[in-house]
Scaffold this active site. Structure first.
Site, PDB file in Angstrom:
ATOM      1  CE1 TYR A 142      -3.483  -2.692   0.846  1.00 23.32           C
ATOM      2  CE2 TYR A 142      -4.626  -0.597   1.055  1.00 23.32           C
ATOM      3  CZ  TYR A 142      -4.656  -1.959   0.891  1.00 23.32           C
ATOM      4  OH  TYR A 142      -5.857  -2.601   0.792  1.00 23.32           O
ATOM      5  CE  LYS A 189       1.961 -17.989  -2.402  1.00 24.93           C
ATOM      6  NZ  LYS A 189       1.087 -19.183  -2.461  1.00 24.93           N
ATOM      7  CG  ASP A 221      -1.951 -20.285  -1.124  1.00 27.91           C
ATOM      8  OD1 ASP A 221      -1.458 -20.292   0.023  1.00 27.91           O
ATOM      9  OD2 ASP A 221      -1.425 -20.866  -2.098  1.00 27.91           O
ATOM     10  CG  ASP A 245      -7.949  -4.820   1.583  1.00 30.38           C
ATOM     11  OD1 ASP A 245      -8.867  -4.298   2.250  1.00 30.38           O
ATOM     12  OD2 ASP A 245      -7.927  -4.821   0.335  1.00 30.38           O
ATOM     13  CG  ASP A 249     -13.534  -6.915   2.205  1.00 30.99           C
ATOM     14  OD1 ASP A 249     -13.388  -6.190   3.216  1.00 30.99           O
ATOM     15  OD2 ASP A 249     -13.927  -6.490   1.107  1.00 30.99           O
TER      16      ASP A 249
HETATM   17  C1  IPM Z   1     -10.373  -1.145   3.950  1.00 30.51           C
HETATM   18  C2  IPM Z   1     -10.618  -0.572   2.578  1.00 30.51           C
HETATM   19  C3  IPM Z   1      -9.424   0.310   2.206  1.00 30.51           C
HETATM   20  C4  IPM Z   1      -8.186  -0.565   2.163  1.00 30.51           C
HETATM   21  C5  IPM Z   1      -9.602   1.078   0.879  1.00 30.51           C
HETATM   22  C6  IPM Z   1     -10.877   1.866   0.850  1.00 30.51           C
HETATM   23  C7  IPM Z   1      -8.413   1.932   0.582  1.00 30.51           C
HETATM   24  O1  IPM Z   1     -10.830  -1.564   1.637  1.00 30.51           O
HETATM   25  O2  IPM Z   1     -10.353  -0.369   4.928  1.00 30.51           O
HETATM   26  O3  IPM Z   1     -10.208  -2.355   4.060  1.00 30.51           O
HETATM   27  O4  IPM Z   1      -7.898  -1.174   1.137  1.00 30.51           O
HETATM   28  O5  IPM Z   1      -7.491  -0.626   3.174  1.00 30.51           O
HETATM   29 MN    MN Z   2     -10.723  -3.578   2.447  1.00 28.43          MN
END
Ligand code: IPM
Ligand code: MN
Length: 353
Positions: A142, A189, A221, A245, A249
């Site tokens: 990032y 990884k 993975d 990240d 999710d």
């Molecule tokens: C999160 C979001 C952010 C990230 C984006 C919006 C930049 O997806 O907080 O997980 O990738 O960190």
């Molecule tokens: Mn995210």
């Protein structure tokens, strides 16, 4: 106690869910005799519209001066399909993380017994799931060097980590594991990436300082697979920024209650509390978004930032009560149940505190 809180509502449903958390925090403050002072700051698309910048210096000053930051969401569809946009709401988020040194993102996934059948996974797979992903937030790909070469036909992004960055995140992971089931999983990884090999080496070197913690090392993975097969087998997971990240999710939908999942980002200068869901622009202004993830983030704030456990517990109890009594927004009300408005849920919570 005096609680100085910076309030960053942001975009989309941010202002609506934040408003409910404010009602709840104010009610808790009255109950326990605390004095809250809220200072609002602009972020995201709302800040771009107002001052041309998604994380203005004025907002940074407000965050630095606060004991904690309560944050809604960032993002606006008008920027998503415009690859040429030079200023984007998300840049504000990254700048805020970097400038506030928010290096550790704590994202829990737990189940609510009454909501287990909302999960896309089978009940027997997820029962008992209670895990925390600790995602490194200010390093890695990032923030590494990136660019284009060969007249724009080659692009690169670099993943860089220092031993110190890994150590400070891993230290929190070990400490957290000690307060829970004493299991820590380091996700990397290392079969391919040098930065992952540094992660593994660094964490291995720290194991002797935490003899009670049982550490496992798994490839990202495989974890992506096992997380939906047996989520309850994990407890504390530590990982780098991009893997975190993606895995957070994935983990957020396991419980079937994404609208309930809070998070904290712990930092060098202050710490920030936010729901894990995004700005959900389709629902903005409709008073239908689920405010509970933001309310539970406020509970995390009481406990972590102010050391006020009883206050946090009162919030969690009233949230459980609202779920049990069906005082919920349309995402949770089901076909037969009544769908309450965002603001009605907030009012009910505050009244019941
Ligand atoms: C999160 C979001 C952010 C990230 C984006 C919006 C930049 O997806 O907080 O997980 O990738 O960190
Ligand atoms: Mn995210």
């Amino acid at each position: 106690m005096k609680l100085n809180i910076a309030l960053l509502a942001g975009d989309g449903i941010g202002p609506e869910v934040i408003a409910q958390a404010v009602k709840v925090v104010d009610a808790v403050a009255v109950k326990f005799g605390h004095e809250v002072s809220w200072t609002e700051g602009l972020t995201g698309a709302a800040a771009i519209d107002a001052v041309g910048e998604p994380y203005p210096d004025s907002t940074h000053e407000i965050c630095l001066a606060a004991d904690a930051v309560l944050f809604g969401a960032i993002g606006h569809p008008k920027y998503d399909n415009d690859p040429k946009a030079t200023v984007r709401p998300e840049q504000g988020l990254l700048k805020m993380r970097k400038k506030l040194g928010l290096f550790a993102n704590v994202r829990p996934t737990f189940t609510f017994p009454s909501l287990i059948d909302n999960s896309p996974l089978k009940r027997e797979r997820i029962e008992g799931t209670d895990l925390i992903i600790l995602r490194e937030l200010t390093g890695g790909i990032y923030f590494g060097e990136r660019g284009r070469k060969d007249d724009g036909n080659t692009a690169f992004d670099t993943c860089t980590y220092t031993r110190e960055e890994i150590q400070r995140l891993a230290k929190l992971g070990f400490e957290l594991a000690l307060t829970r089931s004493k299991k820590l999983c380091c996700v990397d990884k290392a079969n391919v990436l040098e930065s992952s090999r540094l992660w593994r080496e660094t964490v291995q070197n720290m194991e002797k300082d935490y003899p009670e913690v049982q550490v496992s090392y798994e490839f990202v993975d495989a974890v992506a697979m096992r997380l939906v097969q047996w989520p309850s087998s994990y407890d504390v997971i530590i990982t780098e920024n991009l893997f975190g990240d993606i895995l957070t999710d994935e983990a957020s939908v396991i419980s079937g209650s994404m609208g309930l999942m809070p998070s904290a980002s712990k930092g060098v200068h202050t710490s920030l509390y936010e729901p894990i869901h995004g700005s959900y622009p389709q629902a903005a202004g409709k008073d239908i978004a689920n405010p509970l993830a933001t309310v539970l983030s406020a509970a995390m704030m009481f406990e972590d930032a102010f050391g006020l456990k009883a206050e946090a517990e009162v919030i969690r109890e009233v949230v459980n009560k609202s779920l049990a009594e069906g005082i919920v927004t349309e995402d949770l009300s089901g076909k037969e149940g009544k769908a309450y408005k965002t603001s009605e849920v907030g009012d009910w919570l505050a009244k019941n505190i």
